[in-house]
Each structure stands twice: as structure tokens, then as C-alpha cells.
Design an enzyme around this catalytic site. Structure first.
Site, short mmCIF file in Angstrom:
data_model
loop_
_atom_site.label_atom_id
_atom_site.label_comp_id
_atom_site.label_asym_id
_atom_site.label_seq_id
_atom_site.Cartn_x
_atom_site.Cartn_y
_atom_site.Cartn_z
N HIS A 218 41.72 33.70 31.93
CA HIS A 218 41.87 33.93 33.36
C HIS A 218 43.15 34.68 33.67
CE1 HIS A 218 38.60 31.42 35.07
NE2 HIS A 218 38.75 30.76 33.94
N CYS B 265 34.22 29.31 41.56
CA CYS B 265 34.47 29.34 40.11
C CYS B 265 35.37 28.17 39.77
CB CYS B 265 35.10 30.66 39.70
SG CYS B 265 35.50 30.76 37.93
#
Length: 278
Positions: A162, A220
């Protein structure tokens, strides 16, 4: 092949969930893309596959995640909550504490009395080699050249890679302009999920996520956990955080200690059961 499935979502992040224990399942890349196609298939952000664990002493199930483009990925927090709800609704287990194997490592799912699911997302990994990120040294923030512009971001692995970018306002954030560019930036050899985070205060953050292999989704879970990890490490938020995404709000907690896991809590919803001929 006739394939039975369940359509589910976690705050609008939607999934096709498949029982690979009680039916024979063969999912190649074209089949996965067909299942995810919203016009010619079922339609979803990801396909989740339930399989027997490799080590029954350590986990009840193996949890596999495939993106809409057919690629297999390591982690999905919203999917994990749906996975927990699915295996209980389908009678595959009565357990409320459900350890599962994922490509990103073992995680534990906890089904609360109100049927919300709390997920041990594991500890954040900030070392560049663990993300993976091509960088000379570990840092709280990195600068990437994106089409001649310098973009500052934090980076972490929550079982999957990420990048987190601080913005003033998520509504005007260039999610669709620079999200796909950073996703495939040469600095991230396995591509990356890209989060755009705007702080309201030390307990609240607004978030949009451009997911690797999918595009922007309504929510998410691993992206919310990544935002918590990056912001908490910088001292910008407290141990408990609400992350508001387009599909709704997730609750996160992390003490900031290196060995401590990030916890993620939120709903999981079953939409319908069905079958498709492939």
C-alpha cells in the site's frame, strides 16, 4: 461446469464468494475475468475462494483472493469479513474465531455477537523489501516522480502493498489521474494499492483507495488498515481511528508498537446466492 456462488459486499466493496470445499472449482485467469465482468458475468471487485487449509493445526480454511483482472493477491480486509460470514452461513463452521491462511500469511477473523466481523490484519511491515518498494532506506515518507511531479507518500505492507498519500480533501483528490500511475510505478515491483487520505482530526480520516488490479472501490479494508498504520507511525492519529470511505465507515485500532497487529471492524452483507454455467 456449473458453479455455485454467493454475492456479498463489505461497505459496497463487492465479491463473488465460492465454496471450493464442497464443489470442484477450476478458476483460470479468463474464467476469473468473466466472473468479475459486470456486463457479461456476475460482476464484482474480487473473487474469494474457500479451500481446505494447508495446515489444519494452524487454520480452519485457506482464503484466496483474485482481483477483477484475474491476478491473485495477498490480502483483502473487506473480503475477510465476508469470508467469515460466508463460512458460518454455509455451515462450514460454527466457530466465531476463525484462523485462515492467506497468500499474505495467517490472519484471524472474529465474528461478534452483532455479526460484525473484527479482523486481525497482522502487523504492519514498513521495511521496503517487505512491501516491496525499491528504496535505499526505510522512511516515514518517500518521494516519487510521477510524470514530472514529486509525490510524497507513505508505504506499508498489510500482507499486500500500500501507498498512502495525504490530501486536503478526498472529493477533489486525483484518484483516477495518478492512482493507476502509482499502482504501476517502477518503485513498486509487485504494483501497489494507492490510498488518498484526508485527516479530519486524530480520530477520523476520509479515505479513497485505488486498488491494484481493480480500480477505485467503494471500500478497502486493507487500505484502511494501511492508512491507520502510516498515519499512526507519523503520530498524526491516536490508537483508535474511524475511516470513512465512499461505501461507509470502518473502525481500526493499532497501538503503534512494532509487534502489534492492526485490528479492523466492520459489516459483511450477503446479497444473493446463485449459480453460473461456465
Amino acid at each position: 461446469m456449473r458453479l455455485e456462488f454467493t454475492k456479498m459486499h463489505g461497505l459496497g466493496n463487492d465479491f463473488v464468494v465460492i465454496d471450493g470445499i464442497r464443489q470442484n472449482v477450476r478458476l483460470d485467469e479468463p474464467t476469473l475475468r468473466h466472473l468479475a465482468d459486470r456486463h457479461f458475468g456476475i460482476g464484482c471487485d474480487q473473487i474469494l475462494l474457500v479451500e481446505p487449509p494447508g495446515d489444519p493445526a494452524q487454520a480452519l480454511f485457506r482464503y484466496r483472493i483474485f482481483n477483477a483482472d484475474g491476478s491473485e493477491v495477498e490480502q483483502c480486509g473487506n473480503g475477510a469479513r465476508c469470508f467469515a460470514r460466508f463460512v458460518r452461513e454455509q455451515g462450514l463452521t460454527e466457530a466465531r474465531e476463525i484462523p485462515v491462511e492467506t497468500l499474505g500469511g495467517r490472519i484471524v477473523l472474529h465474528v461478534e455477537d452483532d455479526e460484525q466481523v473484527r479482523v486481525d490484519m497482522g502487523r504492519p511491515e514498513f521495511a521496503p523489501a517487505r512491501i516491496p518498494l525499491l528504496a535505499e532506506a526505510e522512511a516515514d515518507a518517500y518521494t516519487l516522480d510521477v510524470q514530472g511531479h514529486s509525490i510524497t507518500l507513505g508505504a506499508v505492507s498489510m500482507g499486500n502493498p500500500h501507498a498512502v498519500i495525504l490530501v486536503d480533501d478526498v472529493a477533489s483528490a486525483p484518484v483516477h489521474e495518478i492512482g493507476p500511475i502509482i499502482e504501476r510505478h517502477a518503485s513498486f515491483p509487485r504494483r501497489v494499492n494507492v490510498g488518498f487520505a484526508a485527516l479530519r482530526d486524530r480520530g477520523h480520516v476520509d479515505l479513497r483507495v485505488f486498488e491494484r488490479g481493480v480500480g477505485e472501490t467503494l471500500a478497502c479494508g486493507s487500505g484502511a488498515a494501511a492508512a491507520m498504520a502510516v498515519l499512526r507511525r507519523r503520530g498524526l492519529v491516536d490508537d483508535n481511528l474511524e475511516a470513512t470511505l465512499p461505501g461507509g465507515t470502518l473502525v481500526l485500532s493499532w497501538t503503534g508498537q512494532a509487534e502489534a497487529p492492526v485490528w479492523l471492524t466492520g459489516p459483511a452483507t450477503t446479497v444473493f446466492n446463485g449459480w453460473i454455467d461456465l
